[in-house]
Write a protein that holds these residues in place. Structure first.
Motif, PDB file in Angstrom:
ATOM      1  N   TYR A   1       0.810  -1.208   0.000  1.00 12.30           N
ATOM      2  CA  TYR A   1       0.000   0.000   0.000  1.00 12.30           C
ATOM      3  C   TYR A   1       0.848   1.265   0.000  1.00 12.30           C
ATOM      4  O   TYR A   1       0.498   2.269  -0.646  1.00 12.30           O
ATOM      5  CB  TYR A   1      -0.937  -0.034   1.208  1.00 12.30           C
ATOM      6  N   HIS A   2       1.969   1.264   0.695  1.00  8.64           N
ATOM      7  CA  HIS A   2       2.758   2.485   0.889  1.00  8.64           C
ATOM      8  C   HIS A   2       3.882   2.649  -0.134  1.00  8.64           C
ATOM      9  O   HIS A   2       4.681   3.579  -0.012  1.00  8.64           O
ATOM     10  CB  HIS A   2       3.369   2.504   2.306  1.00  8.64           C
ATOM     11  N   PHE A   3       3.935   1.809  -1.145  1.00  7.74           N
ATOM     12  CA  PHE A   3       5.065   1.880  -2.086  1.00  7.74           C
ATOM     13  C   PHE A   3       4.821   2.968  -3.139  1.00  7.74           C
ATOM     14  O   PHE A   3       3.683   3.232  -3.544  1.00  7.74           O
ATOM     15  CB  PHE A   3       5.274   0.543  -2.790  1.00  7.74           C
ATOM     16  N   SER A   4       5.932   3.584  -3.589  1.00  8.57           N
ATOM     17  CA  SER A   4       5.897   4.544  -4.697  1.00  8.57           C
ATOM     18  C   SER A   4       7.164   4.384  -5.527  1.00  8.57           C
ATOM     19  O   SER A   4       8.166   3.803  -5.079  1.00  8.57           O
ATOM     20  CB  SER A   4       5.777   5.977  -4.183  1.00  8.57           C
ATOM     21  N   GLN A   5       7.134   4.913  -6.740  1.00  3.91           N
ATOM     22  CA  GLN A   5       8.268   4.768  -7.656  1.00  3.91           C
ATOM     23  C   GLN A   5       9.538   5.435  -7.135  1.00  3.91           C
ATOM     24  O   GLN A   5      10.646   5.063  -7.544  1.00  3.91           O
ATOM     25  CB  GLN A   5       7.925   5.372  -9.028  1.00  3.91           C
ATOM     26  N   ASP A   6       9.381   6.404  -6.252  1.00  5.28           N
ATOM     27  CA  ASP A   6      10.556   7.131  -5.756  1.00  5.28           C
ATOM     28  C   ASP A   6      11.541   6.231  -5.017  1.00  5.28           C
ATOM     29  O   ASP A   6      12.712   6.601  -4.835  1.00  5.28           O
ATOM     30  CB  ASP A   6      10.114   8.275  -4.818  1.00  5.28           C
ATOM     31  N   TYR A   7      11.089   5.061  -4.566  1.00  7.22           N
ATOM     32  CA  TYR A   7      11.975   4.161  -3.836  1.00  7.22           C
ATOM     33  C   TYR A   7      12.925   3.401  -4.769  1.00  7.22           C
ATOM     34  O   TYR A   7      13.864   2.760  -4.309  1.00  7.22           O
ATOM     35  CB  TYR A   7      11.153   3.162  -3.017  1.00  7.22           C
ATOM     36  N   ILE A   8      12.691   3.439  -6.051  1.00  8.97           N
ATOM     37  CA  ILE A   8      13.485   2.642  -6.993  1.00  8.97           C
ATOM     38  C   ILE A   8      14.665   3.476  -7.493  1.00  8.97           C
ATOM     39  O   ILE A   8      14.490   4.592  -7.996  1.00  8.97           O
ATOM     40  CB  ILE A   8      12.614   2.181  -8.183  1.00  8.97           C
ATOM     41  N   ARG A   9      15.856   2.935  -7.375  1.00  6.81           N
ATOM     42  CA  ARG A   9      17.078   3.602  -7.829  1.00  6.81           C
ATOM     43  C   ARG A   9      17.857   2.657  -8.743  1.00  6.81           C
ATOM     44  O   ARG A   9      17.924   1.454  -8.498  1.00  6.81           O
ATOM     45  CB  ARG A   9      17.962   3.990  -6.640  1.00  6.81           C
ATOM     46  N   PHE A  10      18.447   3.222  -9.800  1.00  2.89           N
ATOM     47  CA  PHE A  10      19.292   2.449 -10.707  1.00  2.89           C
ATOM     48  C   PHE A  10      20.708   3.007 -10.654  1.00  2.89           C
ATOM     49  O   PHE A  10      20.902   4.223 -10.687  1.00  2.89           O
ATOM     50  CB  PHE A  10      18.772   2.521 -12.146  1.00  2.89           C
ATOM     51  N   GLU A  11      21.685   2.112 -10.583  1.00  2.00           N
ATOM     52  CA  GLU A  11      23.092   2.489 -10.654  1.00  2.00           C
ATOM     53  C   GLU A  11      23.713   1.797 -11.858  1.00  2.00           C
ATOM     54  O   GLU A  11      23.643   0.568 -11.987  1.00  2.00           O
ATOM     55  CB  GLU A  11      23.822   2.065  -9.373  1.00  2.00           C
ATOM     56  N   ASN A  12      24.294   2.592 -12.766  1.00  5.11           N
ATOM     57  CA  ASN A  12      24.892   2.067 -13.996  1.00  5.11           C
ATOM     58  C   ASN A  12      26.409   2.184 -13.929  1.00  5.11           C
ATOM     59  O   ASN A  12      26.955   3.259 -13.633  1.00  5.11           O
ATOM     60  CB  ASN A  12      24.354   2.829 -15.210  1.00  5.11           C
ATOM     61  N   ASP A  13      27.109   1.102 -14.214  1.00  6.02           N
ATOM     62  CA  ASP A  13      28.565   1.049 -14.078  1.00  6.02           C
ATOM     63  C   ASP A  13      29.194   0.685 -15.414  1.00  6.02           C
ATOM     64  O   ASP A  13      28.892  -0.370 -15.991  1.00  6.02           O
ATOM     65  CB  ASP A  13      28.934   0.007 -13.010  1.00  6.02           C
ATOM     66  N   THR A  14      30.060   1.574 -15.932  1.00 15.94           N
ATOM     67  CA  THR A  14      30.767   1.305 -17.192  1.00 15.94           C
ATOM     68  C   THR A  14      32.280   1.272 -16.994  1.00 15.94           C
ATOM     69  O   THR A  14      33.015   1.105 -17.966  1.00 15.94           O
ATOM     70  CB  THR A  14      30.426   2.397 -18.231  1.00 15.94           C
ATOM     71  N   ILE A  15      32.745   1.432 -15.765  1.00 14.15           N
ATOM     72  CA  ILE A  15      34.186   1.524 -15.509  1.00 14.15           C
ATOM     73  C   ILE A  15      34.859   0.191 -15.810  1.00 14.15           C
ATOM     74  O   ILE A  15      34.456  -0.860 -15.314  1.00 14.15           O
ATOM     75  CB  ILE A  15      34.447   1.947 -14.046  1.00 14.15           C
ATOM     76  N   GLY A  16      35.914   0.263 -16.637  1.00 10.52           N
ATOM     77  CA  GLY A  16      36.693  -0.926 -16.957  1.00 10.52           C
ATOM     78  C   GLY A  16      35.963  -1.920 -17.840  1.00 10.52           C
ATOM     79  O   GLY A  16      36.363  -3.077 -17.914  1.00 10.52           O
ATOM     80  N   LYS A  17      34.909  -1.483 -18.523  1.00  9.72           N
ATOM     81  CA  LYS A  17      34.130  -2.402 -19.365  1.00  9.72           C
ATOM     82  C   LYS A  17      34.097  -1.877 -20.791  1.00  9.72           C
ATOM     83  O   LYS A  17      34.125  -0.671 -21.029  1.00  9.72           O
ATOM     84  CB  LYS A  17      32.716  -2.561 -18.812  1.00  9.72           C
ATOM     85  N   ASP A  18      34.023  -2.771 -21.749  1.00  7.74           N
ATOM     86  CA  ASP A  18      34.051  -2.425 -23.160  1.00  7.74           C
ATOM     87  C   ASP A  18      32.628  -2.359 -23.716  1.00  7.74           C
ATOM     88  O   ASP A  18      32.027  -3.382 -24.043  1.00  7.74           O
ATOM     89  CB  ASP A  18      34.880  -3.463 -23.935  1.00  7.74           C
ATOM     90  N   ASN A  19      32.080  -1.126 -23.775  1.00  8.49           N
ATOM     91  CA  ASN A  19      30.741  -0.897 -24.312  1.00  8.49           C
ATOM     92  C   ASN A  19      29.669  -1.758 -23.618  1.00  8.49           C
ATOM     93  O   ASN A  19      28.730  -2.233 -24.243  1.00  8.49           O
ATOM     94  CB  ASN A  19      30.699  -1.156 -25.824  1.00  8.49           C
ATOM     95  N   VAL A  20      29.833  -1.933 -22.330  1.00  6.96           N
ATOM     96  CA  VAL A  20      28.889  -2.708 -21.532  1.00  6.96           C
ATOM     97  C   VAL A  20      28.509  -1.893 -20.308  1.00  6.96           C
ATOM     98  O   VAL A  20      29.344  -1.233 -19.696  1.00  6.96           O
ATOM     99  CB  VAL A  20      29.489  -4.062 -21.106  1.00  6.96           C
TER     100      VAL A  20
END
Length: 851
Positions: A236-255
């Motif tokens: 009941y108390h959930f909202s989209q604001d709780y969702i976080r995404f972390e994207n990591d490209t360090i040391g990776k080849d186009n991934v």
């Protein structure tokens, strides 16, 4: 609208002739007019509307390659106020002379008129789009952000300004995307265990998939998907604001490695904050207040009045509804998990009842446990409603029509939220081809009445809950109606009755099933047939005068010595010819003409009894009435007469001379009919829309009938069909019939239309219409009218043309001119562009868009 067209004509001619089409007339000396925007992506020109919409630096709109709106703007004079004052005061005697001729107030009005027209030119026209470094750099930033959001992290965007002659320039953007980045490893950190469990159950439906190209829009879709699942699983108390995404490209080849984090619920109490795991909430009670007006809620105390299937009913006054009827539409149920979807569907169904004003649902959290109490407040509409409506219309067979309807609505008539609607109709109209020239202008009139009872559930002998659950908003309608019509001479009465079911599996999908649809059409004036269908009589008269040895008692001598066929003996003449085997042998074509006229007359004047069942499916994904990028799909299947035919032999019904079973001297119709209709609109940007329509339909007679009823047949031509032909004037096939109403039982139609903005509220259109009608599997034997296979597709007529549409906000006035590009009535080698001229053009006036 005439005034607007005059202005536009003067402007278009004046802009190009008087000013020599000087597009840079209002461009400052140090500025450059932008004539072209070009986007080059990895060495190739990209003309997609997506990139054009990202540009702040636009090019002036063009029509046929000419920036008309820019020329209109250039006609306006800058500083018109001071120019007028300078002109009137340039010569001292000029002002005095005008002052003697006009009053001071009139002089002010002359000045206002001059300034008003000048302002109209500026507002209607389009200001020159000059190169602007700020706009160019904002466009460059927009492009960089766009390609970054689509996974091209290493993109570069440059631009080049190419100066041209006469203060003009073109702009070119060079975009190098580099290699796209793809989604690598996915991981989650969900602190609440129950959320983690719900997420894992639906992880296969994730928008973010390993190996797919990075696209920021997929992250927004995934956030919405996850939130939707949680809030429909009791969180009941959930909202989209709780969702976080972390994207990591360090040391990776186009991934890009993606990590989704969801922390525990944050609770605020004054200045204090703390966290705790999310909890699953269930519905503890559902309380329904059926008379919760603002006045009652503020002044009275509710009393529990009834209970039904775990629903509690409270009232401030007397309970006026059957609890079962209201409970049947409530999707929120005791013991179920909290669900946004149940709440939305409950709102939707309560509004569909048309019995309550602004339903309101409130949830109260019970502090002792993880449960919710749902309070549903309903404010009833007035029991009786009276309506009146007046309409002006235009159709394929009438120039103008005036109609009024008046009706009364009785709500909750049987205390089950049913509505009874009783309406009456009156209409008059002017036909496009009246029966007699001496008749009054309004030669069509109609009166009628209709009674409908709407029940907010499936009224059926067996339980349909498993097939059509109540969230699909099932309704039942019983209806009966009567109309008496005096049209253009034949006149008729129509009685109808129906048992109809409606349900909505999805927001954009409508199902309608008429289990029983009874129609009885009685023609009141069949003896007036040849006064109405005068072309048929003229062809019959030609045979009587020119090729058949017609007895004198069938003819009338004119005062000038010529003879004519007595219209009152036309039926007798056809009987005489049809029984003449010698004439059939010696003059086959004229014999066939008379026979066809007789068959057509018999068909059009016959009374019709139709007992049908039909199913309609509509999928309409329009968001609103202003949507210009959507599709509509319609499917219809109708079966008529099968039940009557099955029992006719058992009850020993009488047959007529054609071997058809009759009920009360009327042969019932038996046929199968199906239609497919698809409409698609594409928004091309900058007020340009491409519209497509495809239609196919066939109606085949069965068992007890050799033809289908006229009202169930197809026609071609008209303002909403192939606009190069007038209504009912195209087909069937390649036949060149002179019938007033040409119809058949097979139809194919296609239309493609480009809609664009001209000036202000005036829009234009180019269109191509193609299609025709044919006879198939019925009693028509004319090879020119029959569909015999793919070769018959050579008989598809093609029309093209241009149109003007003026938008009055609440409706659109449409004027389309159609030209015959391909006319199938000619020999195969002479069909293209033979009648492509204004002399054979068709001018259509209509309301709103043709599709």
């Amino acid at each position: 609208m005439k005034q607007t067209l005059k202005k536009i004509t003067v402007i278009a001619v004046g802009a190009c002739i008087l000013s020599g089409c000087d597009a840079v007339k209002r461009v400052q000396k140090d500025d450059l007019l932008l004539t072209e925007n070009t986007f080059i992506v990895n060495g190739k020109i990209n003309k997609s509307e997506t990139l054009s919409k990202l540009s702040f630096q636009k090019v002036n709109n063009k029509f046929l390659g000419i920036p008309f709106k820019l020329h209109v703007y250039n006609l306006a004079r800058p500083n018109k106020d001071s120019i007028f004052e300078s002109w009137i005061n340039k010569r001292p005697k000029r002002y005095q002379r005008y002052e003697k001729l006009f009053s001071k107030k009139q002089m002010e009005n002359i000045k206002k008129s001059a300034l008003g027209f000048n302002n109209w030119l500026r507002n209607t026209g389009e200001i020159p789009e000059v190169l602007d470094t700020l706009k160019i750099n904002k466009t460059k930033l927009n492009l960089e952000r766009y390609y970054f959001s689509k996974g091209w992290f290493d993109r570069t965007v440059n631009y080049t300004v190419n100066p041209l002659s006469d203060q003009r320039a073109s702009l070119e953007y060079q975009i190098f995307t580099g290699d796209p980045y793809e989604i690598g490893n996915k991981s989650t950190k969900i602190e609440t265990a129950v959320l983690d469990s719900i997420y894992e159950q639906s992880n296969n439906s994730s928008w973010i998939k390993k190996g797919a190209q990075f696209d920021i829009s997929n992250f927004e879709k995934e956030r919405s998907r996850v939130s939707f699942n949680f809030r429909n699983s009791g969180i009941y108390h959930f909202s989209q604001d709780y969702i976080r995404f972390e994207n990591d490209t360090i040391g990776k080849d186009n991934v890009v490695d993606v990590k989704m984090s969801i922390q525990n619920r944050i609770i605020r109490n004054g200045d204090s904050l703390w966290q705790q795991p999310f909890k699953v909430y269930k519905i503890k009670e559902v309380n329904i207040f059926t008379d919760a007006s603002f006045e009652n809620r503020n002044n009275l105390t509710p009393i529990k009045s009834a209970s039904f299937n775990d629903f509690n009913f409270y009232n401030f006054k007397k309970l006026k509804y059957k609890p079962k009827a209201i409970a049947n539409v409530i999707q929120i149920e005791k013991g179920n998990l909290y669900s946004d979807l149940d709440k939305t569907r409950t709102y939707r169904y309560l509004n569909a009842l048309n019995s309550f004003k602004y339903p309101n649902i409130e949830y109260i959290e019970n502090k002792k446990d993880t449960t919710l109490t749902a309070n549903i407040f309903l404010n009833p509409k007035k029991k009786y409603g009276l309506g009146f409506d007046f309409n002006v219309s235009q159709s394929n067979i009438q120039k103008i029509g005036l109609s009024f309807t008046s009706g009364v609505v009785v709500r909750n008539i049987f205390k089950g939220a049913e509505t009874l609607q009783v309406s009456v109709l009156g209409a008059v109209g002017a036909s496009k081809d009246g029966a007699k020239s001496e008749e009054s202008f309004f030669d069509i009139n109609e009166i009628g009445a209709d009674v409908k009872l709407n029940i907010p559930r499936m009224f059926f002998p067996i339980n349909t809950e498993k097939i059509i659950p109540k969230y699909m908003l099932p309704t039942t309608q019983f209806g009966v109606g009567f109309t008496g019509q005096r049209n253009i001479g034949l006149d008729k009465q129509t009685f109808n009755g129906r048992l109809r079911y409606n349900w909505f599996p999805k927001k954009n999908t409508t199902n309608t099933f008429d289990l029983l649809n009874l129609q009885y059409v009685r023609n009141l004036n069949p003896v007036n047939y040849f006064n109405v269908y005068q072309n048929s009589f003229n062809r019959l008269e030609t045979v009587a005068i020119s090729s058949y040895p017609t007895p004198d008692d069938f003819l009338i001598q004119n005062s000038n010595g010529t003879t004519r066929l007595d219209i009152n003996r036309a039926d007798d003449f056809m009987t005489l010819v049809n029984s003449d085997t010698n004439f059939q042998t010696t003059n086959t074509n004229d014999y066939r003409t008379v026979r066809n006229i007789r068959q057509r007359k018999d068909r059009l004047i016959q009374d019709n009894l139709i007992l049908a069942s039909n199913y309609n499916l509509i999928k309409d994904n329009r968001e609103n009435v202003f949507d210009t990028d959507f599709s509509i799909f319609r499917f219809k299947l109708e079966l008529a007469g099968n039940l009557l035919n099955a029992v006719s032999g058992l009850v020993d019904l009488d047959k007529n001379e054609n071997g058809e079973f009759e009920i009360n001297n009327v042969a019932f119709s038996q046929y199968v009919k199906t239609e497919l209709d698809y409409i698609k609109l594409w928004d091309l940007g900058r007020d340009n829309v491409l519209a497509l329509r495809t239609f196919a339909g066939v109606a085949m007679p069965l068992g007890n009938a050799a033809t289908i009823p006229f009202s169930k047949s197809f026609f071609a031509g008209g303002s909403n069909d192939n606009r190069a032909w007038t209504a009912y004037n195209l087909g069937p096939g390649r036949s060149d019939n002179n019938n007033e109403f040409n119809e058949a039982n097979l139809k194919i139609a296609l239309s493609l239309e480009h809609r664009y903005k001209l000036f202000g509220n005036l829009n234009g259109a180019f269109f191509i219409d193609a299609g025709n009608i044919w006879n198939v599997l019925d009693d028509v034997k004319d090879p020119k009218a029959m569909f015999t296979g793919f070769k018959s597709l050579n008989d598809i007529a093609v029309g093209t043309g241009i149109g003007l549409r003026y938008d009055f906000d609440f409706f659109i006035l449409r004027f389309d001119t159609g030209f015959k590009a391909y006319n199938p009535t000619y020999s195969i080698e002479n069909r293209w562009f033979r009648d492509f001229n204004f002399g054979n053009a068709v001018y259509n006036i209509g309301l709103n868009y043709p599709f």
